[in-house]
Design a protein around this motif. Sequence first.
Motif, mmCIF file in Angstrom:
data_model
loop_
_atom_site.group_PDB
_atom_site.id
_atom_site.type_symbol
_atom_site.label_atom_id
_atom_site.label_comp_id
_atom_site.label_asym_id
_atom_site.label_seq_id
_atom_site.Cartn_x
_atom_site.Cartn_y
_atom_site.Cartn_z
ATOM 1 N N ALA A 143 0.768 -1.172 0.053
ATOM 2 C CA ALA A 143 0.102 -0.145 0.006
ATOM 3 C C ALA A 143 0.812 1.091 0.064
ATOM 4 O O ALA A 143 0.569 2.268 -0.505
ATOM 5 C CB ALA A 143 -0.781 -0.006 1.339
ATOM 6 N N MET A 144 2.006 1.066 0.311
ATOM 7 C CA MET A 144 2.692 2.409 0.563
ATOM 8 C C MET A 144 3.878 2.350 -0.783
ATOM 9 O O MET A 144 4.431 3.591 -1.049
ATOM 10 C CB MET A 144 3.787 2.240 1.774
ATOM 11 C CG MET A 144 3.164 2.199 3.052
ATOM 12 S SD MET A 144 2.477 3.563 3.436
ATOM 13 C CE MET A 144 3.661 4.655 3.839
ATOM 14 N N ASN A 215 -0.934 7.654 0.760
ATOM 15 C CA ASN A 215 -1.115 6.365 0.633
ATOM 16 C C ASN A 215 -1.299 5.656 2.091
ATOM 17 O O ASN A 215 -2.269 4.814 2.357
ATOM 18 C CB ASN A 215 0.026 5.602 0.060
ATOM 19 C CG ASN A 215 0.120 5.846 -1.573
ATOM 20 O OD1 ASN A 215 -1.057 6.271 -2.006
ATOM 21 N ND2 ASN A 215 1.061 5.521 -2.227
ATOM 22 N N GLY A 216 -0.492 6.023 3.172
ATOM 23 C CA GLY A 216 -0.654 5.659 4.462
ATOM 24 C C GLY A 216 -2.029 6.147 4.997
ATOM 25 O O GLY A 216 -2.580 5.332 5.794
ATOM 26 N N VAL A 220 -3.514 2.195 4.974
ATOM 27 C CA VAL A 220 -2.872 1.671 6.170
ATOM 28 C C VAL A 220 -3.702 1.980 7.464
ATOM 29 O O VAL A 220 -3.664 3.231 7.634
ATOM 30 C CB VAL A 220 -1.575 2.165 6.059
ATOM 31 C CG1 VAL A 220 -0.859 1.225 7.265
ATOM 32 C CG2 VAL A 220 -0.913 1.515 4.897
ATOM 33 N N ASN A 221 -4.062 1.128 8.301
ATOM 34 C CA ASN A 221 -4.628 1.487 9.471
ATOM 35 C C ASN A 221 -3.780 1.180 10.696
ATOM 36 O O ASN A 221 -3.934 1.324 11.697
ATOM 37 C CB ASN A 221 -6.070 0.981 9.515
ATOM 38 C CG ASN A 221 -7.027 1.452 8.760
ATOM 39 O OD1 ASN A 221 -7.063 2.562 8.343
ATOM 40 N ND2 ASN A 221 -8.082 0.642 8.523
ATOM 41 N N GLN A 222 -2.595 0.173 10.174
ATOM 42 C CA GLN A 222 -1.919 -0.390 11.166
ATOM 43 C C GLN A 222 -0.520 0.481 11.292
ATOM 44 O O GLN A 222 0.031 0.606 10.188
ATOM 45 C CB GLN A 222 -1.486 -1.912 10.827
ATOM 46 C CG GLN A 222 -2.723 -2.626 10.810
ATOM 47 C CD GLN A 222 -2.356 -4.074 10.220
ATOM 48 O OE1 GLN A 222 -1.249 -4.640 10.421
ATOM 49 N NE2 GLN A 222 -3.470 -4.924 10.259
ATOM 50 N N ASN A 230 3.677 9.694 7.923
ATOM 51 C CA ASN A 230 2.450 9.467 8.553
ATOM 52 C C ASN A 230 2.516 9.483 10.246
ATOM 53 O O ASN A 230 1.450 9.983 10.646
ATOM 54 C CB ASN A 230 2.150 7.949 8.078
ATOM 55 C CG ASN A 230 1.542 7.658 6.806
ATOM 56 O OD1 ASN A 230 2.436 7.325 5.861
ATOM 57 N ND2 ASN A 230 0.655 8.384 6.176
ATOM 58 N N LEU A 231 3.720 8.999 10.577
ATOM 59 C CA LEU A 231 3.989 9.151 12.041
ATOM 60 C C LEU A 231 4.021 10.526 12.707
ATOM 61 O O LEU A 231 3.175 10.858 13.538
ATOM 62 C CB LEU A 231 5.204 8.334 12.589
ATOM 63 C CG LEU A 231 5.460 8.469 13.891
ATOM 64 C CD1 LEU A 231 4.290 7.726 14.743
ATOM 65 C CD2 LEU A 231 6.776 7.820 14.203
ATOM 66 N N LEU A 232 4.554 11.486 11.803
ATOM 67 C CA LEU A 232 4.835 12.769 11.994
ATOM 68 C C LEU A 232 3.402 13.470 11.883
ATOM 69 O O LEU A 232 2.967 14.528 12.905
ATOM 70 C CB LEU A 232 5.866 13.540 11.258
ATOM 71 C CG LEU A 232 7.201 13.064 11.528
ATOM 72 C CD1 LEU A 232 8.264 13.895 10.416
ATOM 73 C CD2 LEU A 232 7.734 13.106 12.940
ATOM 74 N N ASN A 233 2.625 13.027 11.006
ATOM 75 C CA ASN A 233 1.343 13.771 10.751
ATOM 76 C C ASN A 233 0.285 13.482 12.091
ATOM 77 O O ASN A 233 -0.273 14.239 12.552
ATOM 78 C CB ASN A 233 0.642 13.231 9.745
ATOM 79 C CG ASN A 233 -0.380 13.876 9.255
ATOM 80 O OD1 ASN A 233 -0.881 15.141 9.016
ATOM 81 N ND2 ASN A 233 -1.646 12.935 9.329
#
Length: 297
Positions: A143-144, A215-216, A220-222, A230-233
């Motif tokens: 997905a990424m 994309n994340g 992606v939900n996990q 995605n983590l910083l967001n």
Amino acid sequence: MLKTKENRRYQLLCNCVLTVMTLFMIFPFVLLFMSSVTEENTLIMNGYSLFPQKFSLGAYQYIFQNGQKIFHAYGVTIFVTAAGTCINVLMSSMLAFGLSRKNLPFRRILTFYVFFTMLFNGGLVPSYIMYTGTFHIKNTIFAMLVPNLLMSGVNVLLVRTYFANSIPDALYEAAEIDGAGQARIYFQIALPLGKPILVTTGLFAALGYWNDWTNGLYYVNQERYWGIQNLLNKMISDVQALTSGLMSKQMAGMLSTMPSVSVRMAIAFVAMLPVLAVYPFLQKYFAEGIAMGAVKG
């Protein structure tokens, strides 16, 4: 003598203009970093400054307090960027090599088809249904990698133009006379001679993968598959939730000590730091590839 003075004046003027332009480009990055190391209350009271009155690493401490998540997200992003860039460059250059051959049947129609993808796409909802319902990439590392980034029409046309105009047909003809097939010509002639444009398109693809967070968000939900963006967001969303008072009153103590403004600056700096570190080593290929890849249509 007069001509020499005029040249010197012109050179001095060019240097001054370029220096000013360089300072304008560097200024936002310096201001971003200095804001990220400014103490929170000082930043709120005095605004952004190149010379902070009070130095603090509180924003970076907040980001790296869960260091394992940060490094895991960096690892995911590095893997996705490296793998996706290699696949993107390989697929784009293979299609571009075929389109650059003048004896390819339906060459103009295929080129227009690639160009057409630059103007229109299927839309978000059909794409989501296709990737999740048909290809089943949701909550996987694919997905990424796959959606919207695996191949770019712009890269294909850039590489096609470079192959068609910068590599003489005589080289291909000589290789064919010696018995080389198309695959051998592609790997032993086109790829080595196309290094400048391949590095350029590879940089485009790498920046796309590194900066991608949609994309994340969509597929992606996990958290284990999240990249650094995605983590910083998610961290920014948590900060906004705290500052807006959406969480329980028990979080008031954390809110009083947490850097909510400077942490946004630190997150932006952490996200773009690897790109700033790598770009100078690829700059010469980038400039050369752009100049050669855009010679003719």
